[in-house]
Design a protein around this motif. Structure first.
Motif, mmCIF file in Angstrom:
data_model
loop_
_atom_site.group_PDB
_atom_site.id
_atom_site.type_symbol
_atom_site.label_atom_id
_atom_site.label_comp_id
_atom_site.label_asym_id
_atom_site.label_seq_id
_atom_site.Cartn_x
_atom_site.Cartn_y
_atom_site.Cartn_z
ATOM 1 N N VAL A 36 0.867 -1.179 0.000
ATOM 2 C CA VAL A 36 0.000 0.000 0.000
ATOM 3 C C VAL A 36 0.904 1.229 0.000
ATOM 4 N N PRO A 37 0.802 2.108 -0.997
ATOM 5 C CA PRO A 37 1.637 3.315 -1.013
ATOM 6 C C PRO A 37 1.433 4.143 0.262
ATOM 7 N N LEU A 38 2.521 4.499 0.902
ATOM 8 C CA LEU A 38 2.421 5.265 2.141
ATOM 9 C C LEU A 38 1.836 6.654 1.921
ATOM 10 N N ASP A 39 2.050 7.224 0.738
ATOM 11 C CA ASP A 39 1.482 8.556 0.501
ATOM 12 C C ASP A 39 -0.042 8.514 0.477
ATOM 13 N N GLN A 40 -0.604 7.385 0.028
ATOM 14 C CA GLN A 40 -2.058 7.240 0.062
ATOM 15 C C GLN A 40 -2.562 7.146 1.508
ATOM 16 N N LEU A 41 -1.815 6.407 2.339
ATOM 17 C CA LEU A 41 -2.191 6.298 3.748
ATOM 18 C C LEU A 41 -2.046 7.645 4.454
ATOM 19 N N ALA A 42 -0.984 8.375 4.110
ATOM 20 C CA ALA A 42 -0.766 9.694 4.718
ATOM 21 C C ALA A 42 -1.883 10.659 4.353
ATOM 22 N N GLN A 43 -2.278 10.614 3.083
ATOM 23 C CA GLN A 43 -3.347 11.498 2.620
ATOM 24 C C GLN A 43 -4.677 11.148 3.285
ATOM 25 N N LYS A 44 -4.943 9.842 3.402
ATOM 26 C CA LYS A 44 -6.214 9.409 3.995
ATOM 27 C C LYS A 44 -6.300 9.767 5.472
ATOM 28 N N HIS A 45 -5.209 9.563 6.206
ATOM 29 C CA HIS A 45 -5.272 9.707 7.662
ATOM 30 C C HIS A 45 -4.692 11.026 8.172
ATOM 31 N N GLY A 46 -4.042 11.777 7.295
ATOM 32 C CA GLY A 46 -3.602 13.110 7.680
ATOM 33 C C GLY A 46 -2.272 13.206 8.390
ATOM 34 N N PHE A 47 -1.431 12.170 8.286
ATOM 35 C CA PHE A 47 -0.102 12.314 8.875
ATOM 36 C C PHE A 47 0.901 12.771 7.811
ATOM 37 N N LYS A 48 1.971 13.385 8.259
ATOM 38 C CA LYS A 48 3.027 13.821 7.354
ATOM 39 C C LYS A 48 3.970 12.655 7.087
ATOM 40 N N LEU A 49 4.641 12.693 5.954
ATOM 41 C CA LEU A 49 5.460 11.547 5.546
ATOM 42 C C LEU A 49 6.815 12.000 5.035
ATOM 43 N N ILE A 50 7.858 11.342 5.528
ATOM 44 C CA ILE A 50 9.215 11.564 5.035
ATOM 45 C C ILE A 50 9.779 10.224 4.602
ATOM 46 N N ILE A 51 10.128 10.112 3.317
ATOM 47 C CA ILE A 51 10.749 8.880 2.828
ATOM 48 C C ILE A 51 12.259 9.065 2.877
ATOM 49 N N ASP A 52 12.864 8.442 3.868
ATOM 50 C CA ASP A 52 14.295 8.575 4.106
ATOM 51 C C ASP A 52 14.672 7.512 5.143
ATOM 52 N N ALA A 53 15.939 7.193 5.222
ATOM 53 C CA ALA A 53 16.400 6.215 6.205
ATOM 54 C C ALA A 53 16.974 6.918 7.429
ATOM 55 N N VAL A 54 16.676 6.380 8.596
ATOM 56 C CA VAL A 54 17.251 6.895 9.840
ATOM 57 C C VAL A 54 18.676 6.364 9.960
ATOM 58 N N THR A 55 19.622 7.248 10.205
ATOM 59 C CA THR A 55 21.021 6.812 10.381
ATOM 60 C C THR A 55 21.458 6.870 11.838
ATOM 61 N N THR A 56 20.972 7.860 12.590
ATOM 62 C CA THR A 56 21.297 7.930 14.014
ATOM 63 C C THR A 56 20.090 8.398 14.812
ATOM 64 N N LEU A 57 19.992 7.879 16.032
ATOM 65 C CA LEU A 57 18.939 8.282 16.959
ATOM 66 C C LEU A 57 19.580 8.630 18.293
ATOM 67 N N GLU A 58 19.407 9.864 18.721
ATOM 68 C CA GLU A 58 19.829 10.306 20.049
ATOM 69 C C GLU A 58 18.544 10.482 20.843
ATOM 70 N N ALA A 59 18.148 9.406 21.514
ATOM 71 C CA ALA A 59 16.820 9.363 22.136
ATOM 72 C C ALA A 59 16.662 10.372 23.274
ATOM 73 N N GLN A 60 17.673 10.514 24.104
ATOM 74 C CA GLN A 60 17.562 11.429 25.228
ATOM 75 C C GLN A 60 17.317 12.858 24.754
ATOM 76 N N ALA A 61 17.964 13.211 23.645
ATOM 77 C CA ALA A 61 17.814 14.565 23.086
ATOM 78 C C ALA A 61 16.658 14.647 22.098
ATOM 79 N N LYS A 62 15.998 13.511 21.836
ATOM 80 C CA LYS A 62 14.941 13.422 20.827
ATOM 81 C C LYS A 62 15.429 13.996 19.487
ATOM 82 N N LYS A 63 16.570 13.527 19.069
ATOM 83 C CA LYS A 63 17.204 14.011 17.843
ATOM 84 C C LYS A 63 17.449 12.843 16.889
ATOM 85 N N VAL A 64 16.958 12.993 15.668
ATOM 86 C CA VAL A 64 17.083 11.951 14.651
ATOM 87 C C VAL A 64 17.782 12.523 13.427
#
Length: 389
Positions: A57-85
């Motif tokens: 199911v294309p994610l852009d269709q799901l985003a449009q239907k449910h109203g969430f924003k979408l970024i197609i990209d890979a996460v390389t680092t997560l600094e959870a304490q700082a909430k930084k991705v």
């Protein structure tokens, strides 16, 4: 309005985004794929009953239907304490009040794993399985081995059901083509009793199914190496194979293993029963990324991931409103699946009260097909969601 960042576009991530939007939260999803992939129905890609498009199911269709924003990209680092991705593109996301980690998991590594294909790996591998299976069918004979492995640090990270399903579906396909007698099919796994978390009654029925289909079994010995022409085992034997499908057990996602999050021995994010990462305000982990609490027979499945996702949406909303109310996933733990064989299926259920496996000849296959249709269309909002599904 509070802002929530959901990392992952699979069952857990998509469900979380849908329910966060229902709660009115400003929600952004980051996914390295531009589609939601329905793994439970991808079992039919190798045998040609389904295509990648059928189970995506294309994610852009799901985003449009449910109203969430979408970024197609890979996460390389997560600094959870700082909430930084940080994303592969170099983009940095650090303006969110909450983070929901739903990135899935990594895979246990085995020597020679490149000589195998998995139905639970990258979606392209399912298509490669079809190409190789078609080539063997064109040849008219061959040896096919399909199995799964375990993680000694976490029994919940095993994906056994899809291996059984693809194997039985291939068996059915070969029967229909009148080629079954020309092929040698073998199931393999390193544990003594693969599938035991389904319960003792299910194990007895599985043995009967192997006997009825004349599918060989090689279990109880550790895998030492996969080669182009087969699998070597610790007991000194080799299982010859022209086509090897192997579902490696899960382990921690590499990005999460490199993060500042607290991890289990298997590399999964440690949470409480509310999927909160304690000590990290506003950070949650769900689905395959999270270390699953519960009994020894517990298993990571899509419906459990979706329960976690719904709960987290509720818990985040309550937290944002400063209301002390939380939902736990513990009471919803069970094993539930319709194990397809291509010409029927078996209904499998396991809970604290025990396990059962009920044969569903013919109709079971169409029940699972119907669930795939329901999953795709209900996510898109074309049909109503059924409570609990």
């Amino acid at each position: 309005m509070k802002k929530v960042l959901v990392l992952g576009g699979g069952f857990a991530g998509v469900e979380a985004a849908i329910y966060l939007r229902k709660q009115g939260m400003d929600t952004t999803v980051v996914s390295d794929r531009d589609y939601f992939y329905i793994y439970p129905t991808s079992i039919w890609i190798p045998t040609g009953e389904a295509s990648k498009a059928d189970v995506s199911v294309p994610l852009d269709q799901l985003a449009q239907k449910h109203g969430f924003k979408l970024i197609i990209d890979a996460v390389t680092t997560l600094e959870a304490q700082a909430k930084k991705v940080t994303l592969q593109s170099g983009r940095v996301l650090d303006e969110f009040d909450y983070i929901v980690v739903a990135m899935g998991q990594g895979k246990m590594q085995h020597k020679g794993l490149e000589n195998t294909l998995s139905i639970c790996g990258k979606p392209e591998e399912a298509e490669e399985l079809k190409v190789k299976l078609d080539a063997l069918i064109e040849k008219g004979s061959g040896k096919i081995a399909m199995g799964f492995g375990g993680n000694p640090n976490d029994s919940s990270a095993v994906r056994g059901g899809p291996a059984f399903e693809v194997l039985f579906n291939v068996n059915t396909l070969l029967k229909r083509k009148g080629l079954k007698e020309n092929f040698e099919l073998t199931f393999f796994a390193p544990m003594e009793k693969p599938g035991q978390k389904m319960g003792p009654k299910a194990l007895v029925m599985m043995d009967k199914m192997f006997g009825m289909t004349k599918i060989n079994k090689k279990v109880g010995s550790k895998i030492t190496e996969f080669e182009a022409d087969g699998i070597n085992f610790e007991d000194g034997t080799k299982l010859e194979s022209d086509l090897t499908m192997f579902i490696a057990a899960g382990k921690g996602h590499p990005v999460l293993e490199a993060s500042d999050l607290l991890l289990s021995d298997a590399g999964f994010v440690v949470t409480n029963e509310y999927n909160e990462v304690e000590g990290f305000e506003g950070v949650y982990a769900i689905g395959d990324s999270a270390s699953l609490m519960g009994p020894e027979w517990r298993a990571k499945q899509g419906h459990v991931a979706e329960v976690m996702a719904k709960n987290v949406a509720y818990n985040i909303f309550q937290h944002a409103q400063k209301i002390k109310s939380k939902e736990s996933y513990i009471e919803h733990l069970n094993i539930l699946c319709v194990m397809d064989t291509g010409d029927g299926a078996a209904f499998v259920y396991r809970s604290e009260s025990g396990g059962k496996m009920i044969p569903l000849p013919v109709i079971g296959h169409w029940m699972k097909k119907g669930w795939g249709w329901y999953c795709k269309n209900s996510k898109l909002g074309k049909i109503p969601r059924i409570p609990g599904m």
